[in-house]
Design an enzyme around this catalytic site. Structure first.
Site, PDB file in Angstrom:
ATOM      1  N   THR A  98      -0.033  -8.961  -3.691  1.00 34.87           N
ATOM      2  CA  THR A  98      -0.208  -8.567  -2.292  1.00 34.87           C
ATOM      3  C   THR A  98       1.005  -7.764  -1.841  1.00 34.87           C
ATOM      4  O   THR A  98       2.141  -8.165  -2.086  1.00 34.87           O
ATOM      5  CB  THR A  98      -0.394  -9.795  -1.388  1.00 34.87           C
ATOM      6  OG1 THR A  98      -1.585 -10.491  -1.776  1.00 34.87           O
ATOM      7  CG2 THR A  98      -0.527  -9.384   0.079  1.00 34.87           C
ATOM      8  N   PHE A 119       3.202  -6.464   1.220  1.00 36.36           N
ATOM      9  CA  PHE A 119       3.563  -6.811   2.586  1.00 36.36           C
ATOM     10  C   PHE A 119       4.420  -5.697   3.172  1.00 36.36           C
ATOM     11  O   PHE A 119       5.172  -5.026   2.452  1.00 36.36           O
ATOM     12  CB  PHE A 119       4.371  -8.113   2.632  1.00 36.36           C
ATOM     13  CG  PHE A 119       3.591  -9.343   2.255  1.00 36.36           C
ATOM     14  CD1 PHE A 119       3.119 -10.213   3.230  1.00 36.36           C
ATOM     15  CD2 PHE A 119       3.345  -9.654   0.927  1.00 36.36           C
ATOM     16  CE1 PHE A 119       2.406 -11.353   2.893  1.00 36.36           C
ATOM     17  CE2 PHE A 119       2.631 -10.788   0.575  1.00 36.36           C
ATOM     18  CZ  PHE A 119       2.162 -11.642   1.561  1.00 36.36           C
TER      19      PHE A 119
END
Length: 375
Positions: free
Chosen positions: A236, A238
């Protein structure tokens, strides 16, 4: 030295394969070590913060302790002194951004895209609706586990709680569970906390949460099964946002994020892309979505792998503005580690002329070929 880091990473991967180990994971361990080393060095060299400023830093995140946003913040701020960052755990992305805009937090850390689930549309929408700027990025390797009662077995599980994105990332695993339902919670940490409360109040072996192993340990839950995501390469990305840009070390590779709408002329988007291609500027993201309330109008989000104030980028941005109705620079910041794949393949200076559908490339990423003639 990016070239030297890549050379060493490939050597580690090859050595791992010679010992029948996955080369990808060996290289990822090395990247974590190098990333931490770089941050520690930056903490000693050229840091402009004094102790008072460091102690005052407040970062808002959506999620509780040991949620994946919390773990990403640990990774991003690894070089700061322990206790020098206060965390504001909130229930939504909107609340985290509101904390920045109202001054309750200096920054917010938000997930923006995942290699399995794709872009986090809510975060992109909120970035377009607020005045914050992106000042940094961090990529976290996400390792989901199923956690529950200390004596629970996989066959006991009938209800699984987690954040909707985590449930999506583990869709195939959940589909294989017999007579099991999935229920969404605000974040993975709060899902695990709900399971821990139920376990404490009764012999609830039927209830489990998808969360990080660190979160499971903190709450005294047993890891029933590890590595349950649909893909082993689950990362992921960010972004750290604030009210104003921060000074950056431009000796490092840069990235600039843009949001724009093009005017209603044939070829306008193609000319925007050509403005970058002609200057050998790589687009690592290009995504569109319908503009709310706009009659057939689309918003385009771009990531360009260059600092915004470089000569080539300044010339490209000036040209791009002439083809757009709305243009916003979301931020320019040091580029993080993209290894492990992003939801979008890089769209380089030689983007394809023939439009064709998305397809997986050998690395498992999605390649979207775009026509520069007909867009």
């Amino acid at each position: 030295d990016d070239a030297r880091e890549h050379e060493v990473s490939m050597a580690w991967a090859e050595a791992a394969r010679e010992h029948c180990l996955p080369g990808y994971f060996a290289a990822r361990v090395l990247r974590e070590i190098l990333g931490h080393s770089r941050r520690v060095q930056e903490g000693f060299v050229g840091r402009a913060e004094d102790e008072t400023t460091a102690a005052a830093l407040t970062v808002a995140i959506q999620g509780g302790p040991q949620s994946f946003s919390d773990l990403a913040l640990d990774q991003l701020l690894a070089a700061r002194a322990p206790g020098s960052t206060r965390r504001l755990h909130l229930d939504s992305f909107a609340a985290a951004l509101d904390a920045v805009e109202t001054g309750r937090a200096d920054h917010a850390l938000l997930p923006i895209e995942n290699t399995i689930a794709g872009s986090i549309n809510e975060v992109y929408r909120l970035l377009g609706d607020t005045a914050v700027v992106i000042v940094a990025e961090e990529t976290l390797a996400v390792e989901h586990c199923l956690a529950g009662h200390p004596r629970a077995r996989l066959a006991d599980i009938r209800r699984v709680l987690s954040h909707p994105v985590a449930l999506q990332q583990c869709g195939r695993f959940l589909a294989d569970l017999q007579e099991c339902t999935a229920e969404s919670r605000p974040d993975t940490a709060r899902a695990a906390e709900a399971v821990a409360r139920a376990v404490a109040e009764g012999d609830r072996r039927d209830l489990a949460a998808i969360c990080s192993e660190a979160c499971a340990r903190r709450l005294g839950l047993r890891v029933v099964k590890r590595d349950i995501a649909d893909s082993r390469r689950n990362t992921t990305r960010f972004v750290l946002v604030g009210r104003r840009p921060l000074p950056a070390d431009q000796a490092r590779p840069g990235r600039t994020s843009l949001m724009l709408t093009v005017d209603n002329r044939q070829g306008s988007l193609a000319r925007c892309l050509e403005a970058f291609a002609h200057r050998q500027l790589n687009l690592s993201k290009l995504e569109s979505r319908r503009r709310p309330g706009g009659a057939g109008e689309f918003l385009f989000y771009l990531d360009v792998d260059e600092w915004a104030d470089s000569a080539a980028m300044q010339a490209a941005l000036q040209e791009v503005r002439s083809y757009t109705n709305d243009f916003r620079l979301l931020g320019t910041y040091a580029r993080g580690d993209d290894e492990g794949g992003r939801p979008d393949a890089a769209l380089g200076a030689t983007a394809s002329i023939a439009a064709r559908p998305s397809r997986p490339d050998p690395s498992g990423r999605t390649v979207t070929a775009l026509s520069l003639i007909h867009i």
